[in-house]
Design a protein around this motif. Structure first.
Motif, mmCIF file in Angstrom:
data_model
loop_
_atom_site.group_PDB
_atom_site.id
_atom_site.type_symbol
_atom_site.label_atom_id
_atom_site.label_comp_id
_atom_site.label_asym_id
_atom_site.label_seq_id
_atom_site.Cartn_x
_atom_site.Cartn_y
_atom_site.Cartn_z
ATOM 1 N N GLY A 22 -13.568 -6.398 -7.006
ATOM 2 C CA GLY A 22 -12.159 -6.143 -7.271
ATOM 3 C C GLY A 22 -11.739 -4.728 -7.035
ATOM 4 O O GLY A 22 -10.549 -4.426 -7.077
ATOM 5 N N CYS A 23 -12.672 -3.822 -6.773
ATOM 6 C CA CYS A 23 -12.317 -2.428 -6.522
ATOM 7 C C CYS A 23 -12.442 -2.098 -5.033
ATOM 8 O O CYS A 23 -13.012 -1.095 -4.632
ATOM 9 C CB CYS A 23 -13.177 -1.485 -7.372
ATOM 10 N N THR A 24 -11.913 -2.986 -4.239
ATOM 11 C CA THR A 24 -11.840 -2.791 -2.801
ATOM 12 C C THR A 24 -10.421 -3.077 -2.353
ATOM 13 O O THR A 24 -9.853 -4.116 -2.711
ATOM 14 C CB THR A 24 -12.810 -3.731 -2.058
ATOM 15 N N ALA A 25 -9.840 -2.132 -1.617
ATOM 16 C CA ALA A 25 -8.469 -2.277 -1.136
ATOM 17 C C ALA A 25 -8.490 -2.470 0.378
ATOM 18 O O ALA A 25 -9.142 -1.711 1.098
ATOM 19 C CB ALA A 25 -7.642 -1.045 -1.492
ATOM 20 N N GLN A 26 -7.786 -3.493 0.840
ATOM 21 C CA GLN A 26 -7.671 -3.763 2.274
ATOM 22 C C GLN A 26 -6.357 -3.190 2.768
ATOM 23 O O GLN A 26 -5.300 -3.763 2.555
ATOM 24 C CB GLN A 26 -7.732 -5.279 2.528
ATOM 25 N N THR A 27 -6.404 -2.019 3.405
ATOM 26 C CA THR A 27 -5.196 -1.385 3.923
ATOM 27 C C THR A 27 -5.075 -1.651 5.420
ATOM 28 O O THR A 27 -6.023 -2.115 6.063
ATOM 29 C CB THR A 27 -5.212 0.137 3.682
ATOM 30 N N SER A 28 -3.923 -1.322 5.990
ATOM 31 C CA SER A 28 -3.729 -1.495 7.429
ATOM 32 C C SER A 28 -4.563 -0.506 8.230
ATOM 33 O O SER A 28 -4.731 -0.660 9.443
ATOM 34 C CB SER A 28 -2.249 -1.327 7.783
ATOM 35 N N LEU A 29 -5.103 0.518 7.558
ATOM 36 C CA LEU A 29 -5.960 1.495 8.224
ATOM 37 C C LEU A 29 -7.429 1.099 8.174
ATOM 38 O O LEU A 29 -8.223 1.519 9.020
ATOM 39 C CB LEU A 29 -5.791 2.873 7.576
ATOM 40 N N GLY A 30 -7.799 0.334 7.175
ATOM 41 C CA GLY A 30 -9.183 -0.047 6.982
ATOM 42 C C GLY A 30 -9.461 -0.342 5.526
ATOM 43 O O GLY A 30 -8.566 -0.274 4.668
ATOM 44 N N THR A 31 -10.695 -0.641 5.220
ATOM 45 C CA THR A 31 -11.097 -1.000 3.869
ATOM 46 C C THR A 31 -11.470 0.243 3.073
ATOM 47 O O THR A 31 -12.140 1.146 3.583
ATOM 48 C CB THR A 31 -12.305 -1.951 3.917
ATOM 49 N N VAL A 32 -11.020 0.276 1.815
ATOM 50 C CA VAL A 32 -11.330 1.382 0.914
ATOM 51 C C VAL A 32 -12.047 0.808 -0.303
ATOM 52 O O VAL A 32 -11.543 -0.111 -0.950
ATOM 53 C CB VAL A 32 -10.066 2.134 0.461
ATOM 54 N N TRP A 63 -9.833 3.360 10.659
ATOM 55 C CA TRP A 63 -11.276 3.572 10.707
ATOM 56 C C TRP A 63 -11.979 2.211 10.727
ATOM 57 O O TRP A 63 -11.382 1.189 10.364
ATOM 58 C CB TRP A 63 -11.755 4.400 9.519
ATOM 59 N N SER A 64 -13.215 2.231 11.146
ATOM 60 C CA SER A 64 -14.020 1.015 11.120
ATOM 61 C C SER A 64 -14.934 1.051 9.905
ATOM 62 O O SER A 64 -15.250 2.114 9.378
ATOM 63 C CB SER A 64 -14.850 0.890 12.402
ATOM 64 N N GLY A 65 -15.336 -0.105 9.451
ATOM 65 C CA GLY A 65 -16.202 -0.163 8.286
ATOM 66 C C GLY A 65 -15.426 0.072 7.001
ATOM 67 O O GLY A 65 -14.212 -0.093 6.937
ATOM 68 N N THR A 66 -16.141 0.489 5.967
ATOM 69 C CA THR A 66 -15.555 0.696 4.642
ATOM 70 C C THR A 66 -15.593 2.169 4.274
ATOM 71 O O THR A 66 -16.649 2.809 4.374
ATOM 72 C CB THR A 66 -16.313 -0.117 3.579
ATOM 73 N N PHE A 67 -14.454 2.705 3.878
ATOM 74 C CA PHE A 67 -14.397 4.087 3.403
ATOM 75 C C PHE A 67 -14.782 4.108 1.933
ATOM 76 O O PHE A 67 -14.111 3.485 1.095
ATOM 77 C CB PHE A 67 -12.992 4.660 3.586
ATOM 78 N N ARG A 173 3.874 5.261 0.509
ATOM 79 C CA ARG A 173 4.847 4.212 0.824
ATOM 80 C C ARG A 173 4.225 3.134 1.720
ATOM 81 O O ARG A 173 4.496 1.945 1.564
ATOM 82 C CB ARG A 173 6.068 4.826 1.513
ATOM 83 N N ALA A 174 3.414 3.565 2.679
ATOM 84 C CA ALA A 174 2.860 2.625 3.653
ATOM 85 C C ALA A 174 1.709 1.798 3.107
ATOM 86 O O ALA A 174 1.505 0.647 3.530
ATOM 87 C CB ALA A 174 2.413 3.384 4.902
ATOM 88 N N HIS A 175 0.927 2.340 2.158
ATOM 89 C CA HIS A 175 -0.351 1.711 1.810
ATOM 90 C C HIS A 175 -0.543 1.394 0.337
ATOM 91 O O HIS A 175 -1.532 0.732 -0.012
ATOM 92 C CB HIS A 175 -1.503 2.614 2.280
ATOM 93 N N ILE A 176 0.349 1.856 -0.542
ATOM 94 C CA ILE A 176 0.054 1.719 -1.967
ATOM 95 C C ILE A 176 0.092 0.263 -2.424
ATOM 96 O O ILE A 176 -0.528 -0.089 -3.444
ATOM 97 C CB ILE A 176 1.016 2.585 -2.814
ATOM 98 N N ALA A 177 0.767 -0.614 -1.696
ATOM 99 C CA ALA A 177 0.771 -2.029 -2.076
ATOM 100 C C ALA A 177 -0.640 -2.613 -2.042
ATOM 101 O O ALA A 177 -0.954 -3.524 -2.816
ATOM 102 C CB ALA A 177 1.689 -2.817 -1.142
#
Length: 468
Positions: A22-32, A63-67, A173-177
């Motif tokens: 549950g502590c993984t965020a899928q953003t349009s830039l990549g996974t955090v 980015w590729s992979g997980t940050f 604004r772009a990624h906080i959702a």
């Protein structure tokens, strides 16, 4: 039996835990990937932009992979200042220019939370989003909380640091959702230099693109400069050489040093003086919560004991043109320290009332005054974050020990008010336009109307467009 023991161990396992479900965020830039901390997911050190020397920030690409967002060590270049700042480690100097990182504290579970973005102070020379006193754990009970780094001093000159902050807000604004936040309900909170910066944004094109509400703690557009400092060519200079040159320019006066760097009206990003822009409705629709501390200037006495004994003659160097010093001073004769009281009102309280009045024509605006304990500059921060850490607040720890239960209750009250404002635009007391309504934060707190009215009115002849 072994299974029972294993389950028991898991139940009492300490947090935070890397890679928790549950502590993984899928953003349009990549996974955090972040860490679990009780009811929160915490993401540290997310790069939001690159910082090319003497150039605007470059927003980060995919980015590729997980940050792995677990690094809380980023500090923009500065000499260490243990008097007024808290650092994540014990380095004597910070030299990494790759420092444009932000942190996110996000409630676990369903999203749609209001978002609070904090911009730290520090005279545009010191500080970091990674200071322990800016831990977002308690405020994140009511919102997704973001803290951010930005370039400081000469590296952030010519409004580059302001562009960094704007880039971070655009990232939000772009990624906080993806972290459970509502990008349409962003409240920017700034203290001191952070408040100067957010005030300057009110004079940029369409500031509504950045935030829905703004909290300005001990700072307003009056501290936005009329123009830039003379340019310094940093070509070929090491980061350490830049810092040394920076300190030569600032000098030893803590009052002058506090405002040497900062946002300025450049005609391109910051189009005009903040008060002019606000009066004209440039920030229409943006709710404002603004205030100051009762004895702001007492903070600077810890750096220069002469400030505590400042005379009217020395004060003349800071007094604005177009007013009669003796006439203004007459309204302060009953103050324990008339000079510091005048300087507090000039730099913080009265400009705040002007901004609240101006914005009150276009949105809701609310005023507060922090009166607890020493009530010097930065003294409200331990209460807003709930950390109750009094670094840089002379007399703060002693005042807390005198009545810790009352101080904790005060912190809970302030955090509730800030959260309510972030959620709905209503902190819980009347707007300033209703009789100059002002919430006083103390033990106990209260509501007053037109506090210090004679002193406030003594400045009516000055427009507070720029600090000289």
């Amino acid at each position: 039996m072994k299974l029972i023991v294993l389950l028991a161990a898991l139940l009492v396992a300490p947090t935070p835990v890397a890679g928790a479900p549950g502590c993984t965020a899928q953003t349009s830039l990549g996974t955090v990937a972040g860490r679990a901390a009780g009811h929160l997911c915490v993401y540290r050190g997310i790069r939001y932009a690159d910082a090319p020397r003497s150039r605007p920030p470059v927003p980060v690409g995919p980015w590729s992979g997980t940050f792995e967002a677990t690094d809380a060590s980023a500090v923009c270049p500065q000499f260490r200042d243990d008097v007024s700042e808290e650092y994540p480690d014990d380095r004597p100097v910070y030299l990494d220019e790759d420092c444009l990182r932000l942190n996110v504290w996000a409630p676990r579970g369903p999203g749609g939370h209001p978002v609070v973005v904090f911009v730290h102070g520090g005279a545009a020379r010191f500080g970091t989003a990674n200071e322990p006193r800016y831990d977002g754990t308690r405020p994140a009970r009511d919102a997704v909380v973001v803290t951010l780094n930005y370039r400081l001093g000469l590296l952030g000159a010519d409004n580059l640091f302001l562009r960094d902050q704007i880039t971070a807000l655009e990232w939000v604004r772009a990624h906080i959702a993806s972290f459970g936040g509502d990008p349409g309900n962003v409240t920017a909170v700034g203290e001191s230099e952070g408040a100067f910066s957010l005030s300057a944004m009110l004079a940029t094109d369409h500031p509504q693109r950045l935030f829905r509400r703004v909290v300005l703690q001990s700072g307003s557009g009056y501290l936005v400069h009329s123009g830039p400092e003379p340019a310094v060519d940093l070509t070929g200079m090491s980061t350490l050489e830049v810092l040394r040159r920076q300190e030569e320019l600032v000098g030893a006066d803590p009052l002058a040093g506090a405002v040497h760097f900062g946002p300025h009206v450049d005609g391109e990003l910051v189009r005009r003086p903040v008060i002019d822009a606000v009066e004209a409705g440039n920030a229409r629709g943006i709710d404002v919560l603004i205030g100051s501390n009762r004895d702001e200037m007492g903070y600077f006495a810890q750096f220069d004991l002469g400030i505590a004994r400042m005379t009217l003659d020395r004060y003349r160097a800071f007094f604005p043109p177009g007013l009669d010093l003796d006439e203004v001073a007459a309204a302060y004769r009953d103050e324990p320290d008339e000079v510091l009281a005048m300087l507090t009102d000039q730099t913080m309280r009265v400009p705040a009332t002007r901004l609240a009045e101006a914005q009150g024509r276009w949105a809701r605006s609310f005023m507060y005054r922090f009166d607890w304990g020493p009530a010097v500059h930065t003294a409200e921060l331990p209460f807003v974050f709930g950390t109750l850490s009094f670094t840089g607040v002379p007399g703060g720890a002693e005042a807390f020990r005198a009545d810790p239960a009352a101080a904790r209750a005060l912190s809970a009250g302030m955090r509730h008010a800030w959260a309510s404002f972030a959620r709905s635009g209503d902190p819980g007391w009347p707007e300033y336009r209703y009789g100059r309504a002002t919430r006083t934060w103390d033990t106990p707190s209260g509501l007053v109307f037109a506090p210090g009215e004679a002193q406030r009115a003594a400045w009516d002849g000055y427009d507070f467009r720029y600090f000289r």
